[in-house]
Design a protein around this motif. Structure first.
Motif, short mmCIF file in Angstrom:
data_model
loop_
_atom_site.label_atom_id
_atom_site.label_comp_id
_atom_site.label_asym_id
_atom_site.label_seq_id
_atom_site.Cartn_x
_atom_site.Cartn_y
_atom_site.Cartn_z
N UNK A 148 0.87 -1.17 0.00
CA UNK A 148 0.00 0.00 0.00
C UNK A 148 0.90 1.22 0.00
N UNK A 149 0.77 2.05 -1.02
CA UNK A 149 1.54 3.29 -1.07
C UNK A 149 0.64 4.42 -0.63
N UNK A 150 1.23 5.57 -0.33
CA UNK A 150 0.44 6.70 0.15
C UNK A 150 0.71 7.99 -0.58
N UNK A 151 -0.35 8.77 -0.75
CA UNK A 151 -0.20 10.15 -1.19
C UNK A 151 -0.10 10.98 0.09
N UNK A 152 1.07 11.50 0.43
CA UNK A 152 1.22 12.25 1.68
C UNK A 152 0.30 13.47 1.71
N UNK A 153 -0.03 13.91 2.90
CA UNK A 153 -0.92 15.07 3.03
C UNK A 153 -0.39 16.30 2.32
N UNK A 154 0.93 16.46 2.29
CA UNK A 154 1.48 17.66 1.67
C UNK A 154 1.43 17.62 0.14
N UNK A 155 1.01 16.48 -0.42
CA UNK A 155 0.84 16.37 -1.87
C UNK A 155 -0.63 16.34 -2.28
N UNK A 156 -1.51 16.33 -1.30
CA UNK A 156 -2.92 16.14 -1.58
C UNK A 156 -3.52 17.29 -2.37
N UNK A 157 -3.21 18.51 -2.02
CA UNK A 157 -3.77 19.66 -2.72
C UNK A 157 -3.42 19.63 -4.20
N UNK A 158 -2.17 19.33 -4.49
CA UNK A 158 -1.75 19.31 -5.90
C UNK A 158 -2.49 18.23 -6.67
N UNK A 159 -2.60 17.05 -6.09
CA UNK A 159 -3.26 15.94 -6.78
C UNK A 159 -4.76 16.18 -6.88
N UNK A 160 -5.35 16.77 -5.85
CA UNK A 160 -6.80 16.97 -5.86
C UNK A 160 -7.28 18.16 -6.65
#
Length: 493
Positions: free
Chosen positions: A75-87
């Motif tokens: 299971x890999x993760x999208x860290x919280x600090x990357x969430x805005x960019x991805x979303x």
């Protein structure tokens, strides 16, 4: 320090994390470690421990390369600090999938992406991009033809459920209803699981004595301390199950059923500060051992007996860079030099057998002088949280004796002892049991260890570690760390 303690600290973990139903126990690997071993060394440790499921809090490329061709599910993760960019950007989400997932499959067996971590309760300003992030990443997986292999979800804290007990009336925080509704719709449409970080340690400490410590640690509860849901009359023997059921009922309150729960983090700190007495080796060993056995026992929860929540243990290494009190840096089951914080043995319940050649001719039987009330309490534990196979002592079965609690308890005690002795199980039960060389078998009632035992009734799980298993384990944080540091030197002398 005793040789026995050194052996315990030196012991390698044995992890057999599958069971017949598919429920598993995996492990979290965090990044807040100053001297994190190399990716290849970590994977070597995982393979030696036979760990088959790993949750990475990010998508570390060195780890993904090292995990290739191991068969370990990742299971890999999208860290919280990357969430805005991805979303906020469909192309950014596609780029993330291509660089962190597609580039490593199929050699690396990536099966899940955890999008953010406790987003709604830790970074609420990003709440509105959580569902778009899931949708954009799903589109990217579809374009890469990975949508059937890799699922998407987002771990939530128990703080999302303001009143988790009783579980039957649990609901999500209504503040986030506008997010939870499309989030659950996404899980339903993609066949993904609801991710829950279930940490009884925090609830126990925060409850300030509302629930007994035994309830948090999967230990036997005094009959006067049984925990029941007043609306369903379902009894809860541990806090973990109550948390999982609270999640199921919170989804049900929003008219969503048949979404499975997967626990993405659960564990117990082994060391804490002066004002953190619950964070110690005894409790960490008890919780993690009993949690693993509970999950692999496939007993489900009181409201979901057929749905066992697979669980990722928190965590492999201590994260010394985590902020907060002392306990926050001490959740790991290993030091980074590959020595154990405390000795753990994990067993595959499918292969657990009571017919142990080493114990033939030895029997754990009830003490006939023990008070019947004490025997009843021990019997309730061993047939409940202890997970002994008590089917033979049910009414109408070959070992049932309505007027002989000593005989009935002896069968259950003996079954438990033969299943767990190799991994530290004892024959004590608070002084209500003792070892005997006299075979108590009678008629068609054959006890484990008897020369007539054939091992055919040996499919139950090993039981939880009982309270008397830990008397010799207690010690301060520095002493445990000192043992880990000195151990390599001792072994070389």
């Amino acid at each position: 320090m005793s040789p026995r303690r050194l052996e315990a600290v030196a012991a390698l973990f044995m992890l057999m994390l599958f069971n017949a139903s598919g429920a598993f126990v995996g492990i979290n690997i965090g990044t807040g470690v100053s001297d994190l071993p190399s990716a290849s060394d970590i994977v070597s440790t995982l393979k030696a421990m036979k760990i088959q499921h790993v949750r990475l809090v990010d998508s570390d490329h060195q780890m993904l390369v090292a995990l290739a061709n191991t068969g370990i599910e990742v299971m890999v993760g999208v860290p919280n600090d990357q969430l805005l960019r991805v979303g906020q950007s469909r192309p950014a989400a596609a780029d993330w999938v291509n660089k962190n997932v597609a580039a490593y499959t199929p050699a690396t067996n990536i099966t899940y992406i955890a999008v953010g971590d406790e987003v709604l309760t830790s970074i609420p300003n990003a709440a509105l991009v959580l569902v778009p992030a899931l949708q954009f990443l799903q589109s990217a997986l579809l374009a890469a033809n990975l949508n059937t292999q890799v699922k998407l979800s987002s771990p939530h804290s128990m703080d999302m459920i303001p009143k988790a007990f009783p579980p039957s009336t649990a609901t999500f925080n209504s503040t986030w209803s506008s997010v939870m509704l499309p989030y659950l719709q996404f899980l339903k449409s993609t066949g993904s699981s609801f991710m829950l970080n279930a940490q009884p340690y925090y609830s126990y400490v925060g409850g300030q004595g509302v629930f007994p410590l035994e309830y948090a640690l999967f230990r036997s509860l005094n009959p006067n301390s049984q925990v029941a849901d007043p609306n369903t009359n379902l009894f809860y023997t541990n806090m973990f199950d109550a948390m999982v059921d609270a999640a199921y009922n919170s989804m049900k309150a929003m008219n969503f059923t048949n979404i499975s729960v997967i626990v993405t983090a659960s564990g117990w700190p082994w060391c804490g500060g002066r004002n953190e007495p619950a964070a110690d080796v005894d409790n960490a060993l008890a919780y993690n051992t009993n949690l693993i056995r509970h999950v692999l026992n496939n007993s489900g929860t009181p409201s979901q007996p057929n749905n066992q929540a697979s669980t990722y243990l928190f965590e492999l290494f201590n994260e010394d860079r985590r902020a907060g009190p002392v306990s926050e840096q001490n959740w790991g089951i290993m030091f980074t030099n590959a020595s154990a914080v405390y000795s753990l043995t994990f067993e595959d319940v499918a292969t657990n057998n009571t017919d142990s050649p080493a114990l033939r001719g030895m029997f754990c039987v009830a003490n006939s002088s023990a008070a019947h009330s004490a025997l009843k309490q021990s019997l309730d534990w061993v047939c409940g949280p202890g997970s002994a196979n008590c089917s033979a002592i049910q009414p109408g079965q070959q070992c049932y004796k309505a007027d002989d609690i000593v005989a009935v308890a002896s069968y259950a005690f003996n079954d438990y002892y033969h299943r767990t002795q190799a991994s530290g199980g004892t024959c004590n039960f608070n002084g209500t049991a003792t070892i005997s060389s006299t075979d108590p078998s009678h008629g068609s009632c054959v006890f484990a260890g008897s020369t007539g035992a054939n091992g055919s009734n040996t499919d139950a799980a090993a039981g939880p570690v009982s309270q008397d298993s830990f008397a010799s384990q207690s010690q301060s944080c520095w002493l445990t760390y000192l043992a880990a540091v000195l151990l390599p030197v001792v072994l070389l002398m």
